[in-house]
Design a protein around this motif. Structure first.
Motif, PDB file in Angstrom:
ATOM      1  N   ASP A 108       1.250  11.241   3.779  1.00  0.00           N
ATOM      2  CA  ASP A 108       0.296  10.347   4.554  1.00  0.00           C
ATOM      3  C   ASP A 108       0.593   8.917   4.629  1.00  0.00           C
ATOM      4  OD1 ASP A 108      -0.766  13.258   5.049  1.00  0.00           O
ATOM      5  OD2 ASP A 108      -2.439  12.623   3.993  1.00  0.00           O
ATOM      6  N   GLY A 109       1.236   8.306   3.603  1.00  0.00           N
ATOM      7  CA  GLY A 109       1.232   6.891   3.430  1.00  0.00           C
ATOM      8  C   GLY A 109       0.379   6.110   3.013  1.00  0.00           C
ATOM      9  N   ARG A 135       2.398  -3.304   9.986  1.00  0.00           N
ATOM     10  CA  ARG A 135       3.049  -2.928   8.597  1.00  0.00           C
ATOM     11  C   ARG A 135       3.124  -3.949   7.643  1.00  0.00           C
ATOM     12  NH1 ARG A 135       5.551   0.448  12.806  1.00  0.00           N
ATOM     13  NH2 ARG A 135       5.430   2.776  12.276  1.00  0.00           N
ATOM     14  N   ASP A 136       2.569  -4.062   6.381  1.00  0.00           N
ATOM     15  CA  ASP A 136       2.600  -5.179   5.674  1.00  0.00           C
ATOM     16  C   ASP A 136       4.027  -5.641   5.211  1.00  0.00           C
ATOM     17  OD1 ASP A 136      -0.056  -5.592   5.616  1.00  0.00           O
ATOM     18  OD2 ASP A 136      -0.525  -4.454   3.463  1.00  0.00           O
ATOM     19  N   ASP A 137       4.854  -4.420   5.427  1.00  0.00           N
ATOM     20  CA  ASP A 137       6.459  -4.666   4.986  1.00  0.00           C
ATOM     21  C   ASP A 137       7.033  -5.744   5.961  1.00  0.00           C
ATOM     22  OD1 ASP A 137       6.158  -2.677   3.214  1.00  0.00           O
ATOM     23  OD2 ASP A 137       7.443  -1.146   4.259  1.00  0.00           O
ATOM     24  N   GLY A 151       9.572   4.381  10.743  1.00  0.00           N
ATOM     25  CA  GLY A 151      10.632   3.509  10.889  1.00  0.00           C
ATOM     26  C   GLY A 151       9.821   2.117  11.118  1.00  0.00           C
ATOM     27  N   PHE A 152      10.353   1.007  10.683  1.00  0.00           N
ATOM     28  CA  PHE A 152       9.794  -0.304  10.526  1.00  0.00           C
ATOM     29  C   PHE A 152       9.351  -0.717  12.001  1.00  0.00           C
ATOM     30  CE2 PHE A 152      10.228  -4.827  10.703  1.00  0.00           C
ATOM     31  CZ  PHE A 152       8.981  -5.161  10.076  1.00  0.00           C
ATOM     32  N   VAL A 181       0.733   1.729   9.160  1.00  0.00           N
ATOM     33  CA  VAL A 181       0.244   0.953  10.168  1.00  0.00           C
ATOM     34  C   VAL A 181      -1.329   0.789   9.736  1.00  0.00           C
ATOM     35  CG1 VAL A 181      -0.362   0.634  12.676  1.00  0.00           C
ATOM     36  CG2 VAL A 181       1.920   1.490  11.912  1.00  0.00           C
ATOM     37  N   HIS A 182      -1.867  -0.445   9.790  1.00  0.00           N
ATOM     38  CA  HIS A 182      -3.214  -0.456   9.443  1.00  0.00           C
ATOM     39  C   HIS A 182      -3.640  -2.014   9.974  1.00  0.00           C
ATOM     40  CE1 HIS A 182      -1.231  -2.920   6.417  1.00  0.00           C
ATOM     41  NE2 HIS A 182      -2.578  -3.335   6.367  1.00  0.00           N
TER      42      HIS A 182
END
Ligand SMILES: O=C(O)CCC(=O)C(=O)O
Length: 304
Positions: free
Chosen positions: A39-40, A143-145, A186-187, A214-215
């Motif tokens: 789920d991430g 996405r924090d990435d 994918g980013f 995603v948040h």
């Protein structure tokens, strides 16, 4: 490479978007890791006791009171929140944070499972209050990435974040909005913002999620309540942390901390991945001091 999801998160009913799974914080780590892979993200109920949450909140209260909400640049205010108070330097301000969150055995075991396949060790990227004030609009979903976008496109896990509720954390006050299972898209993949669901937490519960999920911070619709989240993240050791924890950690505090905390806070050198390293990589020693391992300086840098 990360395991593809075996199935998506459980829907809550016909036509209702899926929610993140909730597990007691003492659930077997292998099961938690499986849910994270699928789920991430996951909600860990009772990660810290209400008493510890209150202690951390009290430890940080003087710094929070001094800090003006918002930032300087227009984008920063729009993204980080014009009425949101973010205070860093948390390990120096709260020993309870270090013992109850940063070194929490479940979080470290989960971070081991998610991040050690890609690094010799990970470190703390950031710890900060995210106290969302009344009226704050919803934060842009992201996405924090994005902090490490080149690495994010490798398709590996870079970061695991933890948002612990120190106080109110319901949908009305701005609980984090999450789109479950967007971590493997994918980013650069688009997402459906309408699918975002609030991750509501009780005091001491935590939302744990990968940097690829995603948040965004929720809309605080109240007139007088603050959404009290304490953020902490673990990042691959070959990436630059968001905060500069090694500098914000005061030497007199470092001297009192366990070795594992000092390692996570940048007071230790980084090695190559012990599972894969050979030759030059096995000898690797980055973030060093006088060709020595920072950890050997213990709680004080004697060559300052
Ligand atoms: O406060 C939250 O719920 C999320 C905040 C966040 O994602 C961020 O500031 O990058």
């Amino acid at each position: 490479m990360p395991t593809p999801p075996s199935s998506g998160p459980a829907p809550t009913g016909a036509g209702v978007a899926p929610q993140l799974e909730r597990c007691p914080a003492d659930t077997d780590v292998a099961k938690l890791a499986e849910v994270m892979q699928r789920d991430g993200g996951i909600i860990l109920e009772g990660l810290v006791s209400p008493a510890d949450a209150a202690r951390i909140d009290a430890d940080l209260a003087p710094a929070v009171a001094q800090r003006t909400p918002g930032f300087i640049g227009e984008y920063d205010d729009a993204f980080y929140g014009a009425n949101t108070v973010r205070v860093q330097g948390v390990p120096s301000r709260s020993r309870t944070f270090v013992d109850a969150i940063l070194l929490h055995p479940t979080l470290l075991a989960l971070a081991d499972a998610m991040l050690l396949p890609y690094c010799g060790d990970y470190w703390m990227s950031q710890a900060e209050t995210i106290f969302i004030g009344p009226g704050e609009p919803e934060q842009e979903l992201h996405r924090d990435d994005v902090n490490w976008s080149f690495a994010a496109r490798l398709g590996i896990d870079l970061q695991m974040s933890v948002l612990t509720a120190l106080g109110d954390y319901d949908a009305e006050v701005g609980a984090t909005m999450v789109i479950p299972a967007t971590h493997r898209d994918g980013f650069d993949a688009p997402f459906d913002a309408a699918a975002a669901q609030p991750a509501e937490l009780g005091v001491g519960d935590a939302l744990v999620y990968l940097g690829s999920l995603v948040h965004g911070g929720g809309h605080n619709r109240t007139a007088d309540r603050v959404r009290k989240g304490l953020y902490c993240s673990y990042l691959l050791g070959w990436l630059t942390p968001e905060e500069a924890p090694a500098l914000s950690l005061r030497p007199e505090v470092a001297a009192t901390l366990p070795l594992r905390a000092r390692e996570l806070l940048g007071w230790s050198s980084m090695r190559g991945n012990p599972r894969t390293a050979v030759g030059a990589e096995a000898a690797l020693h980055v973030w060093q001091l006088d060709r020595d391992d920072l950890a050997r300086f213990g709680g004080s840098f004697t060559n300052r």
